[in-house]
Design an enzyme around this catalytic site. Structure first.
Site, PDB file in Angstrom:
ATOM      1  N   ARG A 136       0.911  -3.816  12.423  1.00 24.59           N
ATOM      2  CA  ARG A 136       0.428  -4.075  13.651  1.00 24.59           C
ATOM      3  C   ARG A 136       0.924  -5.305  14.311  1.00 24.59           C
ATOM      4  O   ARG A 136       1.280  -6.306  13.774  1.00 24.59           O
ATOM      5  CB  ARG A 136      -1.331  -4.658  13.183  1.00 24.59           C
ATOM      6  CG  ARG A 136      -2.081  -3.324  13.090  1.00 24.59           C
ATOM      7  CD  ARG A 136      -2.360  -2.449  14.049  1.00 24.59           C
ATOM      8  NE  ARG A 136      -3.173  -1.092  13.792  1.00 24.59           N
ATOM      9  CZ  ARG A 136      -3.005   0.004  13.645  1.00 24.59           C
ATOM     10  NH1 ARG A 136      -1.483   0.196  13.436  1.00 24.59           N
ATOM     11  NH2 ARG A 136      -3.764   0.801  13.333  1.00 24.59           N
ATOM     12  N   GLY A 189       0.853  -1.085   0.071  1.00 28.92           N
ATOM     13  CA  GLY A 189       0.049   0.080  -0.172  1.00 28.92           C
ATOM     14  C   GLY A 189       0.741   1.193   0.192  1.00 28.92           C
ATOM     15  O   GLY A 189       2.000   1.319  -0.302  1.00 28.92           O
ATOM     16  N   ARG A 190       0.246   2.349   0.470  1.00 28.87           N
ATOM     17  CA  ARG A 190       0.885   3.668   0.205  1.00 28.87           C
ATOM     18  C   ARG A 190       2.335   3.568   1.262  1.00 28.87           C
ATOM     19  O   ARG A 190       3.293   4.328   0.778  1.00 28.87           O
ATOM     20  CB  ARG A 190       0.197   4.866   0.763  1.00 28.87           C
ATOM     21  CG  ARG A 190      -0.837   5.122  -0.168  1.00 28.87           C
ATOM     22  CD  ARG A 190      -1.892   6.320   0.317  1.00 28.87           C
ATOM     23  NE  ARG A 190      -2.765   6.624  -0.571  1.00 28.87           N
ATOM     24  CZ  ARG A 190      -3.958   5.912  -0.633  1.00 28.87           C
ATOM     25  NH1 ARG A 190      -4.366   5.151   0.094  1.00 28.87           N
ATOM     26  NH2 ARG A 190      -5.053   6.414  -1.431  1.00 28.87           N
ATOM     27  N   ILE A 191       2.250   3.041   2.373  1.00 29.70           N
ATOM     28  CA  ILE A 191       3.501   2.982   3.122  1.00 29.70           C
ATOM     29  C   ILE A 191       4.498   2.094   2.718  1.00 29.70           C
ATOM     30  O   ILE A 191       5.755   2.538   2.634  1.00 29.70           O
ATOM     31  CB  ILE A 191       3.076   2.690   4.645  1.00 29.70           C
ATOM     32  CG1 ILE A 191       1.863   3.725   5.481  1.00 29.70           C
ATOM     33  CG2 ILE A 191       4.348   2.776   5.552  1.00 29.70           C
ATOM     34  CD1 ILE A 191       1.490   3.764   6.572  1.00 29.70           C
ATOM     35  N   GLU A 206      -0.694  -4.236  23.097  1.00 30.77           N
ATOM     36  CA  GLU A 206      -0.117  -2.941  23.310  1.00 30.77           C
ATOM     37  C   GLU A 206      -0.765  -2.327  24.900  1.00 30.77           C
ATOM     38  O   GLU A 206      -2.080  -2.578  24.685  1.00 30.77           O
ATOM     39  CB  GLU A 206      -0.235  -2.017  22.290  1.00 30.77           C
ATOM     40  CG  GLU A 206       0.789  -2.367  21.297  1.00 30.77           C
ATOM     41  CD  GLU A 206       0.474  -1.307  20.128  1.00 30.77           C
ATOM     42  OE1 GLU A 206       0.110  -0.201  20.306  1.00 30.77           O
ATOM     43  OE2 GLU A 206       1.045  -1.683  18.882  1.00 30.77           O
ATOM     44  N   HIS A 259       5.127   2.240  19.375  1.00 30.15           N
ATOM     45  CA  HIS A 259       4.222   2.838  18.286  1.00 30.15           C
ATOM     46  C   HIS A 259       4.228   4.312  18.132  1.00 30.15           C
ATOM     47  O   HIS A 259       3.354   5.218  18.181  1.00 30.15           O
ATOM     48  CB  HIS A 259       2.714   2.535  18.909  1.00 30.15           C
ATOM     49  CG  HIS A 259       1.761   2.224  17.909  1.00 30.15           C
ATOM     50  ND1 HIS A 259       0.742   1.294  17.808  1.00 30.15           N
ATOM     51  CD2 HIS A 259       1.665   2.824  16.319  1.00 30.15           C
ATOM     52  CE1 HIS A 259       0.175   1.368  16.751  1.00 30.15           C
ATOM     53  NE2 HIS A 259       0.849   2.303  16.049  1.00 30.15           N
TER      54      HIS A 259
HETATM   55  C1  DGY Z   1      -2.159   4.044  11.977  1.00 27.43           C
HETATM   56  O1  DGY Z   1      -2.673   5.111  11.812  1.00 27.43           O
HETATM   57  O2  DGY Z   1      -2.742   2.927  11.883  1.00 27.43           O
HETATM   58  C2  DGY Z   1      -0.869   4.251  12.910  1.00 27.43           C
HETATM   59  O3  DGY Z   1      -0.667   2.878  13.442  1.00 27.43           O
HETATM   60  C3  DGY Z   1      -0.921   5.039  13.959  1.00 27.43           C
HETATM   61  O4  DGY Z   1       0.322   5.364  14.179  1.00 27.43           O
END
Ligand code: DGY
Length: 334
Positions: free
Chosen positions: A252, A165-167, A281, A299
């Site tokens: 995640r 995806g984008r990231i 978490e 995070h």
């Molecule tokens: C998200 O936006 O899902 C990220 O984990 C927030 O830091």
């Protein structure tokens, strides 16, 4: 807890905001609704949510708020859940859809910050920054030595990216700066990636998960948490990786089996890991805390002032759009 009361509450939609947000989006939200700001101690439980959502038309939530089916069932007036996160695994999207509730997230605005943090973690773990810093702080550094605390150079190495995806694509776009060759796992469709949409202009090869695990020197995870990605990286996956490989997870926590990761690090099946996210978490699997070859961040993927403000702003605009009968800017599609 504090309630922010507008002067004129007639016919204004009621919105629960589950965390204080920066002043600019907060003012926008206050101007557009009757706001209930939850300012209490974290975490926000399902019971509190059920109670506070009575009579609410919207909720502006964060990724740790459990917006389950039961919570949604109790929120009989709810029209929109605007999550301040790109991930939305904290929301039962199917249950929301069944009740006609719109769910929105915050894609795009956090891409660069999260890609930057990913590279910070890749560099930190391959160059042993955390380990070195701990050593210096406890006064154990004996001075420069030719063979002291050697790490792995990135140039000429393969970067395996799980999630295109984008990231994932923003991480890949920076790989050439470090002389790395990126590959994507072809099993992640765009609709499955941490952020949806957008066209890739990158010419990055796609490989099977097995090929990625066997051939990569650094493996970076950017896929959302879904039933099919839960514990995607387990004992079997670690056994496939190079002993010199590093694992990075900024997506995640439950995508990686933390117990299996601790085992793989202890048995030196891989060289190291850097985590920004965890299975439960803010708890961290205890064995990981004992290990030197793992970098543990709290995070921080999107944690820049600019990005967090942009995320809150987008979530507020999404909530107000739906409550004013307009289309949301960034609705969750699945
Ligand atoms: C998200 O936006 O899902 C990220 O984990 C927030 O830091």
């Amino acid at each position: 807890m504090a309630t922010v009361s507008p002067t004129d509450t007639n016919a204004r939609p009621r919105v629960l905001l589950t965390r204080r947000i920066p002043s600019s989006p907060l003012s926008t939200l206050e101007a557009g609704c009757e706001l209930d700001l939850y300012d209490g101690p974290t975490p926000l439980t399902k019971d509190i949510l059920r109670e506070r959502l009575q009579g609410m038309h919207g909720i502006v939530s964060v990724l740790s708020d459990p917006i389950s089916k039961e919570v949604l069932e109790a929120a009989t007036d709810l029209k929109v859940v605007a999550n301040i996160a790109v991930g939305y695994d904290n929301i039962d999207v199917a249950a929301a859809r069944a009740r006609g509730i719109v769910v929105t997230n915050t894609p795009d605005v956090l891409t660069e910050a999260t890609a930057e943090l990913t590279w910070a973690l890749i560099l930190a773990v391959t160059r042993r920054i955390g380990e070195g810093e701990r050593l210096v702080r406890r006064g154990a550094w004996k001075g420069w030595a030719l063979d002291f605390m050697l790490g792995m150079e990135l140039r000429g190495k393969q970067l395996g990216i799980i999630g295109r995806g984008r990231i994932g694509r923003a991480v890949a776009a920076r790989a050439s700066v470090f002389g790395m060759t990126p590959v994507f796992w072809r099993g992640t469709l765009n609709r499955d990636s941490h952020q949806q949409g957008g066209q890739s202009t990158l010419n990055v090869p796609e490989v099977s998960l097995d090929e990625l695990l066997i051939g990569s020197d650094v493996i970076s995870i950017h896929t959302p948490l879904r039933p099919e990605t839960h514990h995607l990286i387990d004992r079997k996956a670690f056994a496939r990786m190079k002993r010199s490989a590093y694992l990075v997870n900024v997506a995640r926590g439950p995508v990686v089996d933390e117990e299996a990761l601790a085992w793989a690090l202890k048995e030196h099946l891989i060289s190291g890991a850097a985590l920004d996210v965890y299975e439960k978490e803010p708890e961290v699997f205890p064995a990981l805390l004992e290990l030197e070859n793992v970098v543990l961040a709290p995070h921080l993927g999107s944690a820049t002032r600019e990005t967090r403000t942009a995320m809150a702003d987008l979530a507020v605009r999404n909530a107000l759009a739906v409550l004013n009968g307009q289309a949301p800017l960034t609705p969750v599609q699945s």
